[in-house]
Motif scaffolding. Structure first.
Motif, PDB file in Angstrom:
ATOM      1  N   ARG A 103      76.114   1.527  25.027  1.00 46.30           N
ATOM      2  CA  ARG A 103      75.661   1.238  26.383  1.00 46.30           C
ATOM      3  C   ARG A 103      75.681  -0.265  26.660  1.00 46.30           C
ATOM      4  O   ARG A 103      75.561  -1.080  25.752  1.00 46.30           O
ATOM      5  N   ASP A 104      75.798  -0.623  27.939  1.00 44.88           N
ATOM      6  CA  ASP A 104      75.982  -2.028  28.296  1.00 44.88           C
ATOM      7  C   ASP A 104      74.659  -2.794  28.271  1.00 44.88           C
ATOM      8  O   ASP A 104      73.599  -2.256  27.941  1.00 44.88           O
ATOM      9  N   GLU A 105      74.729  -4.058  28.644  1.00 47.19           N
ATOM     10  CA  GLU A 105      73.573  -4.943  28.537  1.00 47.19           C
ATOM     11  C   GLU A 105      72.430  -4.561  29.467  1.00 47.19           C
ATOM     12  O   GLU A 105      71.298  -5.024  29.289  1.00 47.19           O
ATOM     13  N   SER A 106      72.704  -3.725  30.468  1.00 47.86           N
ATOM     14  CA  SER A 106      71.632  -3.322  31.377  1.00 47.86           C
ATOM     15  C   SER A 106      70.540  -2.544  30.655  1.00 47.86           C
ATOM     16  O   SER A 106      69.399  -2.470  31.121  1.00 47.86           O
ATOM     17  N   GLU A 107      70.877  -1.977  29.497  1.00 42.17           N
ATOM     18  CA  GLU A 107      69.875  -1.227  28.736  1.00 42.17           C
ATOM     19  C   GLU A 107      68.814  -2.131  28.136  1.00 42.17           C
ATOM     20  O   GLU A 107      67.758  -1.660  27.722  1.00 42.17           O
TER      21      GLU A 107
ATOM     22  N   THR B 226      66.954  -4.039  29.614  1.00 44.12           N
ATOM     23  CA  THR B 226      65.783  -4.076  30.492  1.00 44.12           C
ATOM     24  C   THR B 226      65.281  -2.670  30.829  1.00 44.12           C
ATOM     25  O   THR B 226      64.617  -2.460  31.835  1.00 44.12           O
ATOM     26  N   ALA B 227      65.603  -1.709  29.951  1.00 39.71           N
ATOM     27  CA  ALA B 227      65.169  -0.323  30.151  1.00 39.71           C
ATOM     28  C   ALA B 227      63.952  -0.018  29.287  1.00 39.71           C
ATOM     29  O   ALA B 227      63.884  -0.414  28.118  1.00 39.71           O
TER      30      ALA B 227
ATOM     31  N   TYR C 212      61.268  -5.568  32.778  1.00 46.41           N
ATOM     32  CA  TYR C 212      61.999  -4.305  32.817  1.00 46.41           C
ATOM     33  C   TYR C 212      62.484  -4.022  34.237  1.00 46.41           C
ATOM     34  O   TYR C 212      61.851  -4.445  35.208  1.00 46.41           O
ATOM     35  N   THR C 213      63.583  -3.324  34.337  1.00 46.62           N
ATOM     36  CA  THR C 213      64.106  -2.969  35.663  1.00 46.62           C
ATOM     37  C   THR C 213      64.076  -1.470  35.921  1.00 46.62           C
ATOM     38  O   THR C 213      64.083  -1.042  37.072  1.00 46.62           O
ATOM     39  N   LYS C 214      64.071  -0.667  34.865  1.00 47.20           N
ATOM     40  CA  LYS C 214      64.100   0.781  35.058  1.00 47.20           C
ATOM     41  C   LYS C 214      63.405   1.494  33.906  1.00 47.20           C
ATOM     42  O   LYS C 214      63.295   0.960  32.794  1.00 47.20           O
TER      43      LYS C 214
ATOM     44  N   GLU D 219      65.319   6.799  35.959  1.00 47.97           N
ATOM     45  CA  GLU D 219      66.571   7.453  35.583  1.00 47.97           C
ATOM     46  C   GLU D 219      66.272   8.532  34.547  1.00 47.97           C
ATOM     47  O   GLU D 219      65.563   8.268  33.573  1.00 47.97           O
TER      48      GLU D 219
END
Length: 224
Positions: free
Chosen positions: A127-131, A133-134, A169-171, A199
């Motif tokens: 998974r990409d770098e957006s994870e 902040t999950a 965190y974003t999500k 999500e």
């Protein structure tokens, strides 16, 4: 003659006669947060030669205590089973649990934590770098959010600290092991309380199930 006088592979019948116990017994020493999932997988596959003992799930709040607790459990039960497996990933032990398992001659689940092996370790790593902040929830954490997240952080008493804890965190990613609308609703409410996007990913049991299947198959094959 007492039970203690008998060899490890024998037990007393009601008539006092010694008989051989079934061979090939497996013990899973697992995190209590995985109990429902393991019991479900075990029942669906008919692995009756596999027993489960769980350590308190709250150990995840104190990962420095996990390794010692697992070591004690292995030493306590090893003479009663043909094989013992440890159903923990690294879980914040910094590699210490892996070293202990190698020293004790037992296997453990691969991966950094349960969020990874539920999704599948390879898929999780890809998974990409957006994870980064999950924030992850499993079925267990969706049920026990207050006990394992909200209250330990003191947010039940000081809700104003929410953004300090979760501001980076974003999500919230809910990794659903089961298709349960009630749990999905709980997880969505958790995201709202944390001020995060929501999500849902249906992961099922991921590498947990495939690992247990591998252990069960190898143990059965060794007895043939």
């Amino acid at each position: 003659m007492t039970r203690q006088d008998l060899p490890d592979d024998e037990q007393l019948t009601k008539d006092g006669l010694a008989v051989s116990e079934p061979s090939g017994r497996i013990l899973l020493i697992a995190c209590g947060a995985l109990a429902r999932e393991i019991l479900d997988v075990k029942a669906r596959n008919g692995w009756n030669h596999m027993d489960l003992t769980c350590l308190p799930a709250i150990l995840h709040v104190h990962p420095e205590k996990i390794t010692e607790a697992v070591e004690e459990a292995v030493k306590k039960h090893r003479n009663a089973y043909d094989r013992i497996f440890v159903v923990y990933a690294d879980c914040g032990t910094g590699g210490l649990l892996q070293k202990a398992c190698e020293r004790l001659g037992v296997e453990m689940v691969e991966g950094p934590h349960c969020y990874s092996f539920f999704e599948g370790n390879q898929a999780f790593e890809a998974r990409d770098e957006s994870e980064a902040t999950a924030f992850y929830l499993t079925d267990f954490l969706a049920r026990q959010f207050d006990a394992f997240v909200w209250k330990p952080l003191g947010l039940d008493r000081h809700p104003q600290l929410r953004d300090m804890y979760f501001g980076n965190y974003t999500k919230l990613v809910y990794q659903a092991q089961t298709d349960d609308p009630a749990l999905t609703k709980k997880a969505r409410e958790c995201a709202e309380r944390m001020g995060l996007e929501f999500e849902r990913r249906f992961t099922g049991y991921g590498d947990l199930e495939t690992t247990l299947a591998d252990w069960a198959q190898r143990s059965a094959s060794s007895e043939q």
